[in-house]
Enzyme design. Structure first.
Site, PDB file in Angstrom:
ATOM      1  N   GLY A  10       0.827  -1.207   0.000  1.00  0.00           N
ATOM      2  CA  GLY A  10       0.000   0.000   0.000  1.00  0.00           C
ATOM      3  C   GLY A  10       0.859   1.253   0.000  1.00  0.00           C
ATOM      4  N   GLY A  12       1.691   3.335  -2.197  1.00  0.00           N
ATOM      5  CA  GLY A  12       1.232   4.505  -2.944  1.00  0.00           C
ATOM      6  C   GLY A  12       0.103   5.244  -2.263  1.00  0.00           C
ATOM      7  N   GLY A  13      -0.335   4.737  -1.105  1.00  0.00           N
ATOM      8  CA  GLY A  13      -1.463   5.335  -0.397  1.00  0.00           C
ATOM      9  C   GLY A  13      -1.065   6.505   0.481  1.00  0.00           C
ATOM     10  N   PHE A  14      -2.071   7.101   1.096  1.00  0.00           N
ATOM     11  CA  PHE A  14      -1.919   8.282   1.949  1.00  0.00           C
ATOM     12  C   PHE A  14      -0.887   8.049   3.057  1.00  0.00           C
ATOM     13  CE2 PHE A  14      -4.238  10.598   5.601  1.00  0.00           C
ATOM     14  CZ  PHE A  14      -3.524  11.773   5.409  1.00  0.00           C
ATOM     15  N   LEU A  15      -1.037   6.967   3.806  1.00  0.00           N
ATOM     16  CA  LEU A  15      -0.102   6.641   4.881  1.00  0.00           C
ATOM     17  C   LEU A  15       1.173   6.007   4.343  1.00  0.00           C
ATOM     18  CD1 LEU A  15       0.569   6.320   7.920  1.00  0.00           C
ATOM     19  CD2 LEU A  15      -0.684   4.137   7.850  1.00  0.00           C
ATOM     20  N   TYR A 155     -15.791  -3.695   6.060  1.00  0.00           N
ATOM     21  CA  TYR A 155     -14.525  -3.068   6.445  1.00  0.00           C
ATOM     22  C   TYR A 155     -14.124  -3.393   7.884  1.00  0.00           C
ATOM     23  CZ  TYR A 155     -10.802   0.203   7.383  1.00  0.00           C
ATOM     24  OH  TYR A 155      -9.596   0.751   7.773  1.00  0.00           O
ATOM     25  N   LYS A 159     -10.986  -6.082   8.739  1.00  0.00           N
ATOM     26  CA  LYS A 159      -9.809  -5.570   9.457  1.00  0.00           C
ATOM     27  C   LYS A 159      -9.646  -6.281  10.805  1.00  0.00           C
ATOM     28  CE  LYS A 159      -7.409  -2.505   8.410  1.00  0.00           C
ATOM     29  NZ  LYS A 159      -6.122  -2.491   7.661  1.00  0.00           N
TER      30      LYS A 159
END
Length: 373
Positions: A10, A12-15, A155, A159
């Site tokens: 992940g 390329g994601g925000f975090l 979701y 998770k």
């Protein structure tokens, strides 16, 4: 720990992007592998510019592709698993979310065993703890308290199950005879520059004469700034490789917050954007109990229409509960075991985010002006 390497899913994601930027500053890190399904050209370019003494390898691949994961894990010391399908609106098919979040995590754990990766850090979510009712009140909750989501929505469910799998995998035998050590981080709602959720909120407000949606004025939460959430992952990566710290971290989960003031989601959006003329909607808002039952009716309509039409409700009971509950958590356990202290204070985080919001407002005001002409 000398000459270690790290895989970030992940990336390329925000975090994920923030974690990559921080990892390349680690003195002993030889290589960081950035894995995502697809990278935007600007993100790929930014990662290429990060090439310093630390090698940055950009990999595109699917979290559901076991062979891809096994190749990505070869020779890796630490995996930081941030990749996830995040959706509380019901926009993504249920099975897709469960496949990515749960099956993808199981695939990655198996790849770590086969490639003999000794450390695994999972980016979980506050959603795995709840809230389960808008009447629930948790102030400065901590890890010793029993908080677990009972929602069947894909979701929080996926998770929660993925986190359980990660923590259960702690102590697993690796192919080379070593041992896998795992931990999970549960960040609060993450805000900051380039936040996808804040982007949607601001763009919608600009198109609505500067009026911000009011969806969570009854909540009290303690959001975490993205750089602080990323920093916790760096400390976890260090800690799991440190023979003195690792025994206390193995198999544990940690709430990750910072010193952002406790406030509602609506107040946060307003405080971050008020310098640019945005303001909350002052029109009448139904009470939470009514919104909750409206959410139930909308879910029922969606269920009944499913055989002939894919109706996506504007909100649901889970979203109403998330947005209107008192639900805050302390980071004291992360402070004790990981040595975590927020890198960025509230004022700096607010200024950074507000400045970015200003550029977003100007950009989309220009778009509206162009359309008007």
């Amino acid at each position: 720990m000398p000459g270690w390497s790290c895989l970030v899913t992940g990336a390329g994601g925000f975090l994920g992007q923030r974690i990559i930027r921080m990892l390349v500053q680690e003195k002993e890190l030889q290589e960081v592998r950035a894995l995502d399904k697809v990278f935007r050209p600007e993100t790929r370019e930014e990662f290429c510019k990060l090439q310093t003494k630390t090698k940055v390898t950009v990999l595109e691949g699917d979290i559901l592709d076991a062979q891809c994961l096994r190749r990505a894990c070869q020779g890796i010391s630490v995996v930081i698993h941030t990749a996830a399908a995040i959706d509380v609106f019901g926009a993504i098919p249920r099975q897709t979310i469960i496949d990515i979040n749960l099956k993808g995590t199981l695939n990655l754990l198996e790849a770590c065993v086969q490639a003999s990766v000794p450390a695994f850090i999972y980016t979980s979510s506050i959603d795995v703890a709840g809230p389960n009712s808008y009447k629930e009140i948790v102030l400065n909750g901590h890890e010793e308290q029993q908080h677990e989501s009972t929602w069947s929505d894909p979701y929080p469910y996926s998770k929660k199950m993925a986190e359980k799998a990660v923590l259960a995998a702690n102590g697993s035998s690796l192919k080379n005879g070593g041992t896998l050590h795992t931990c999970a981080l549960r960040p609060m709602y993450i805000y900051g520059e380039k936040s996808p959720l804040i982007s949607v909120t601001i763009i919608r407000a600009v198109k609505n004469s500067g009026i911000l949606d009011v969806t969570g004025k009854f909540s009290t939460v303690n959001p975490v700034y993205v750089n602080n959430a990323a920093w916790a992952h760096i400390l976890a990566a260090r800690g799991l490789q440190d023979p003195r710290k690792s025994p206390n971290i193995q198999g544990q989960f940690y709430y990750i917050s910072d010193d952002t003031p406790h406030q509602s989601y609506d107040d946060l959006n307003y405080v971050l954007s008020k310098d640019w003329g945005l303001r909350p909607d002052s029109s009448w808002r139904p009470p939470v109990a009514l919104l909750y039952w409206l959410g139930f009716l909308l879910e029922l309509v969606s269920f009944l229409l499913r055989p002939v039409y894919n109706y996506q409700p504007p909100f649901n009971r889970h979203l109403v509960t998330l947005s209107n509950t008192v639900f805050t958590f302390s980071y004291k356990k992360a402070q004790r075991d990981l040595g975590y202290e927020p890198l960025v204070g509230w004022e700096e985080a607010r200024e950074n985010t507000s400045e970015w919001i200003g550029s977003l407002v100007e950009q989309h005001k220009g778009t509206l002006n162009t359309k008007a002409q």
